[in-house]
Design an enzyme around this catalytic site. Structure first.
Site, short mmCIF file in Angstrom:
data_model
loop_
_atom_site.label_atom_id
_atom_site.label_comp_id
_atom_site.label_asym_id
_atom_site.label_seq_id
_atom_site.Cartn_x
_atom_site.Cartn_y
_atom_site.Cartn_z
N VAL A 1 4.85 -12.31 -0.34
CA VAL A 1 3.91 -13.37 -0.74
C VAL A 1 3.21 -13.08 -2.06
CG1 VAL A 1 3.47 -14.16 1.61
CG2 VAL A 1 2.03 -12.36 0.63
N TYR A 2 3.36 -11.89 -2.58
CA TYR A 2 2.72 -11.59 -3.87
C TYR A 2 3.42 -12.39 -4.97
CZ TYR A 2 0.51 -7.48 -1.64
OH TYR A 2 -0.21 -6.63 -0.84
N SER A 3 2.74 -13.43 -5.43
CA SER A 3 3.25 -14.30 -6.50
C SER A 3 4.63 -14.86 -6.16
CB SER A 3 3.28 -13.55 -7.83
OG SER A 3 1.99 -13.15 -8.21
N ASP A 4 4.79 -15.28 -4.91
CA ASP A 4 6.04 -15.93 -4.46
C ASP A 4 7.27 -15.06 -4.73
OD1 ASP A 4 4.69 -18.24 -3.56
OD2 ASP A 4 4.69 -19.05 -5.59
#
Length: 345
Positions: free
Chosen positions: A61-64
């Site tokens: 989920v870190y920056s998609d």
């Protein structure tokens, strides 16, 4: 660099590891953390590896997924020198299988992470959150398959409650599945809730803590003090609502103590705050972050020295708060305390 076992496992990890939430930063949260590109990431990894940091933490989920992509390109050609930790389970889309830890979701998430990272295995794969809709037996079975396939070497969790983690460990023991060896938790001088239940559980069950946000979501940088507003350039203006809340008086009490000890030791406020964490029971590694080379080098200065027992006691006192029920009797009443002595450091 000091090295430690990750919980009761045979995996050796550095006392400091590097979080890559700033890599490829996009969106209101991660974009505010930082926008480290591939060139900058390679430089930060050069510095970290030279200092003995071998564990790098990220998440889908870190920056998609951009954090994983940038990290993967930055470690190209030196994969055998590093350990990669990533996480999955939080929503990455609006589809029915874009969140959670079902077998379908975990299998897809691991394959996608391997592609983005450009590797054939994950050294540590963690569930980013507890999924109440999926039976723990299904979760553990899927992770067992991933371990047997060679895609994952060790498993862990993040942000679990005590009963959620214990239920999972009990099921793993019953069904002869791989046990979780790590719990990635929020832990700092202004956030000591981990100590009430999760720390004793970790010590009893051999689950090592990977401490995230050791500077209290950016509050323990030394720039925020009693009577001083949050500086204009602080990321707290944009991200405070995403992170753990901190009472102002607690923050000021802790910073006052940190300021005094920093002056005594010739260290910075962040270095003192991180060094305190490194001596806490069950902590296997403290995850530091950095938007630039200067921040990274400063945080790396938290190792190689130790606070005195008297300084630790002052920080303990400044950051102490009354435990919630049912824990406070064990701290405040002699009869309860005799049955549960403090954990060894």
């Amino acid at each position: 660099m000091e090295y430690r076992r990750l919980g009761a496992s045979g995996l050796t990890v550095p006392a400091l590891s590097l979080g890559t939430g700033t890599f490829g930063g996009r969106g209101p949260l991660f974009g505010a953390w930082g926008t480290t590109d591939e060139t900058e990431a390679r430089r930060l990894l050069d510095i970290a590896i030279d200092a003995g940091v071998t564990l790098f933490d990220t998440a889908d989920v870190y920056s998609d997924g951009a954090s994983e992509e940038v990290l993967g390109r930055a470690i190209k050609g030196r994969r055998d020198q590093v350990l990669i930790s990533t996480k999955a389970g939080l929503p990455t889309g609006d589809g029915p299988n874009d969140a959670g830890t079902s077998r379908a979701r975990l299998t897809t998430a691991v394959d996608a992470a391997l592609r983005r990272l450009g590797t054939d295995h994950l050294d540590l794969f963690q569930l980013h959150a507890f999924d109440a809709a999926t039976p723990v037996e299904e979760v553990l079975g899927a992770l067992d398959e991933l371990v047997r396939a060679g895609k994952v070497r060790y498993t862990g969790v993040s942000n679990f409650s005590g009963w959620q983690l214990m239920k999972s460990l009990a099921a793993a023991d019953r069904d002869a599945r791989p046990r979780y060896v790590a719990h990635q938790v929020y832990y700092s001088l202004v956030g000591r809730d981990y100590e009430w239940e999760l720390m004793p559980l970790g010590q009893d069950q051999g689950v090592g803590a990977l401490a995230w946000s050791p500077l209290g979501w950016g509050r323990l940088t030394g720039r925020i003090r009693r009577g001083t507003p949050v500086p204009p350039g602080s990321r707290l203006h944009d991200t405070a609502d995403y992170g753990p809340p901190v009472e102002d008086e607690l923050l000021y009490d802790v910073v006052d103590a940190l300021d005094a000890i920093a002056a005594e030791t010739g260290r910075t406020v962040p270095q003192v705050a991180i060094n305190w964490l490194l001596r806490r029971p069950t902590v296997s590694s403290v995850i530091i972050g950095a938007r630039n080379e200067e921040q990274l080098r400063q945080n790396l200065g938290a190792v190689g020295w130790e606070l005195t027992a008297e300084q630790v006691a002052r920080l303990d006192a400044a950051s102490a708060r009354t435990a919630p029920y049912p824990y406070f009797p064990y701290r405040r009443q002699e009869a309860f305390a005799r049955l549960n002595p403090p954990l060894a450091g």
